[in-house]
Enzyme design. Structure first.
Site, PDB file in Angstrom:
ATOM      1  N   LEU A  56      64.570  69.686  44.955  1.00 16.22           N
ATOM      2  CA  LEU A  56      63.300  69.015  45.314  1.00 16.22           C
ATOM      3  C   LEU A  56      62.158  69.736  44.272  1.00 16.22           C
ATOM      4  CD1 LEU A  56      63.947  69.770  48.760  1.00 16.22           C
ATOM      5  CD2 LEU A  56      62.908  67.751  48.278  1.00 16.22           C
TER       6      LEU A  56
ATOM      7  N   TYR B 133      47.807  73.280  42.560  1.00 10.98           N
ATOM      8  CA  TYR B 133      49.299  73.609  42.592  1.00 10.98           C
ATOM      9  C   TYR B 133      49.327  74.622  41.269  1.00 10.98           C
ATOM     10  CZ  TYR B 133      54.141  72.791  43.443  1.00 10.98           C
ATOM     11  OH  TYR B 133      55.459  72.719  43.735  1.00 10.98           O
TER      12      TYR B 133
ATOM     13  N   TYR C 241      58.222  68.297  42.360  1.00 15.28           N
ATOM     14  CA  TYR C 241      57.043  68.055  42.735  1.00 15.28           C
ATOM     15  C   TYR C 241      56.276  67.438  41.526  1.00 15.28           C
ATOM     16  CZ  TYR C 241      52.412  67.687  44.961  1.00 15.28           C
ATOM     17  OH  TYR C 241      51.060  67.083  45.271  1.00 15.28           O
TER      18      TYR C 241
HETATM   19  P1  NAD Z   1      59.572  75.238  53.229  1.00 14.04           P
HETATM   20  O1  NAD Z   1      58.729  76.678  53.500  1.00 14.04           O
HETATM   21  O2  NAD Z   1      60.013  74.659  54.470  1.00 14.04           O
HETATM   22  O3  NAD Z   1      60.821  75.707  52.503  1.00 14.04           O
HETATM   23  C1  NAD Z   1      60.664  76.755  51.482  1.00 14.04           C
HETATM   24  C2  NAD Z   1      61.973  77.631  51.678  1.00 14.04           C
HETATM   25  O4  NAD Z   1      62.257  78.488  50.992  1.00 14.04           O
HETATM   26  C3  NAD Z   1      61.273  78.819  53.089  1.00 14.04           C
HETATM   27  O5  NAD Z   1      62.198  78.675  54.085  1.00 14.04           O
HETATM   28  C4  NAD Z   1      61.458  80.117  52.359  1.00 14.04           C
HETATM   29  O6  NAD Z   1      61.792  81.008  53.371  1.00 14.04           O
HETATM   30  C5  NAD Z   1      62.385  79.715  51.266  1.00 14.04           C
HETATM   31  N1  NAD Z   1      62.326  80.716  50.367  1.00 14.04           N
HETATM   32  C6  NAD Z   1      61.406  81.244  49.636  1.00 14.04           C
HETATM   33  N2  NAD Z   1      61.704  82.250  48.845  1.00 14.04           N
HETATM   34  C7  NAD Z   1      63.021  82.419  48.968  1.00 14.04           C
HETATM   35  C8  NAD Z   1      64.284  83.248  48.299  1.00 14.04           C
HETATM   36  N3  NAD Z   1      63.702  84.149  47.194  1.00 14.04           N
HETATM   37  N4  NAD Z   1      65.503  83.148  48.594  1.00 14.04           N
HETATM   38  C9  NAD Z   1      65.741  82.251  49.686  1.00 14.04           C
HETATM   39  N5  NAD Z   1      64.659  81.289  50.347  1.00 14.04           N
HETATM   40  C10 NAD Z   1      63.542  81.404  49.695  1.00 14.04           C
HETATM   41  O7  NAD Z   1      58.743  74.350  52.420  1.00 14.04           O
HETATM   42  P2  NAD Z   1      59.117  72.739  51.627  1.00 14.04           P
HETATM   43  O8  NAD Z   1      57.678  72.541  51.455  1.00 14.04           O
HETATM   44  O9  NAD Z   1      59.858  72.159  52.663  1.00 14.04           O
HETATM   45  O10 NAD Z   1      59.820  73.396  50.421  1.00 14.04           O
HETATM   46  C11 NAD Z   1      61.118  72.961  50.328  1.00 14.04           C
HETATM   47  C12 NAD Z   1      61.024  72.652  48.706  1.00 14.04           C
HETATM   48  O11 NAD Z   1      60.385  71.273  48.906  1.00 14.04           O
HETATM   49  C13 NAD Z   1      60.588  73.484  47.818  1.00 14.04           C
HETATM   50  O12 NAD Z   1      61.260  73.330  46.484  1.00 14.04           O
HETATM   51  C14 NAD Z   1      59.219  72.810  47.456  1.00 14.04           C
HETATM   52  O13 NAD Z   1      58.750  73.133  46.089  1.00 14.04           O
HETATM   53  C15 NAD Z   1      59.632  71.399  47.656  1.00 14.04           C
HETATM   54  N6  NAD Z   1      58.708  70.152  47.627  1.00 14.04           N
HETATM   55  C16 NAD Z   1      57.670  70.380  48.700  1.00 14.04           C
HETATM   56  C17 NAD Z   1      56.523  69.546  48.978  1.00 14.04           C
HETATM   57  C18 NAD Z   1      55.544  69.390  49.975  1.00 14.04           C
HETATM   58  O14 NAD Z   1      54.624  68.804  49.776  1.00 14.04           O
HETATM   59  N7  NAD Z   1      55.854  70.272  51.017  1.00 14.04           N
HETATM   60  C19 NAD Z   1      56.252  68.466  47.941  1.00 14.04           C
HETATM   61  C20 NAD Z   1      57.358  68.383  46.782  1.00 14.04           C
HETATM   62  C21 NAD Z   1      58.409  69.308  46.747  1.00 14.04           C
END
Ligand code: NAD
Length: 229
Positions: A169, A181, A171
């Site tokens: 994923l 950001y 952004y």
């Molecule tokens: P989220 O907090 O649900 O997911 C992030 C996860 O990463 C968490 O469960 C955390 O425990 C885990 N994590 C962090 N460091 C880690 C490590 N060293 N080893 C293993 N796990 C680890 O948040 P999310 O927003 O759903 O993020 C998921 C993906 O989506 C990310 O790549 C984020 O950048 C991307 N994303 C999110 C958005 C948004 O608005 N939320 C938008 C675009 C992209």
């Protein structure tokens, strides 16, 4: 049916959980990788039924998570783990959580997978503008959010069935200025997108594995709340 490993699920608010549900609804078997420091709370919530409502699939059945693996995607092998992390209370309670070991465990337990999902990111200085980000913060963000995908793919490709797919994923902040950001997170997503093209070429040619990334819209996940999005 297909078997999916989803790295980055620690609650029912994020993209990882939603992707797991979609894959489960499509008939896939679900394995997840949960960040070691978040593992305890996640398993307790699962056990106590805190996520029961969020397990509901469109056909009325419930998502079944076949196995939860502790994972820290910052470490590739046990040799990479510093002493203070090894002895840390939250880490000492689990074992085999480096990327290489998780891939080995999944292979031992299930033999192969078809789908690999990378849904994790971490930027310790995400609230700081890039101009104020330290070298440590920047490199830590790249390590956990970009290289983690390279390493996951590297270690899981040998157990992925040909024709399998991997996805991460990304952004919009990789290509456009999005205030807030920070901490190098914009750089991290640019790296992830560039790596996707190279990895798609390499894993596609060598192993017939697809590599893609989806630029997701804003979602109030735990990670997003932490940066005030
Ligand atoms: P989220 O907090 O649900 O997911 C992030 C996860 O990463 C968490 O469960 C955390 O425990 C885990 N994590 C962090 N460091 C880690 C490590 N060293 N080893 C293993 N796990 C680890 O948040 P999310 O927003 O759903 O993020 C998921 C993906 O989506 C990310 O790549 C984020 O950048 C991307 N994303 C999110 C958005 C948004 O608005 N939320 C938008 C675009 C992209």
């Amino acid at each position: 049916g297909k078997r999916a490993f989803i790295a980055g699920v620690a609650d029912d608010n994020g993209y990882g959980w939603a992707i797991a549900k979609s894959l489960a609804a499509a008939g896939a078997q679900i394995l997840v990788g949960t960040w070691v420091p978040a593992l305890n709370i996640f398993e307790t919530c699962l056990r106590r039924g805190k996520f029961d409502e969020s397990h509901l699939l469109p056909d009325g059945s419930l998502m079944n998570i076949t196995k939860v693996y502790p994972l820290d995607a910052v470490y590739d092998t046990p040799e990479d783990v510093p002493k203070d992390v090894k002895s840390n209370r939250r880490y000492a309670g689990s074992s085999k959580w480096t990327i290489k070991e998780v891939a080995e465990s999944v292979k031992e337990d299930f033999g192969s997978i078809d789908i690999l999902v990378h849904s994790l990111a971490n930027g310790p200085e995400v609230t700081k503008p890039l101009l104020e980000t330290s070298r440590y913060g920047y490199l830590a963000a790249v390590s956990s959010s970009s290289y983690s995908f390279v390493s996951l793919l590297k270690h899981f490709v040998p157990l992925m069935n040909p024709g399998g797919a991997s996805i991460s994923l990304t952004y919009l902040a990789s290509e456009r200025m999005i205030p807030g950001y920070g901490g190098g997170m914009s750089s991290v997503k640019a790296a992830l997108e560039s790596d996707t093209k190279v990895l798609a070429f390499e894993a596609g040619r060598r192993h017939r594995i697809r590599v893609n990334t989806i630029s997701a819209g804003p979602l109030r996940s735990r990670a997003a709340k932490a940066i005030g999005f």
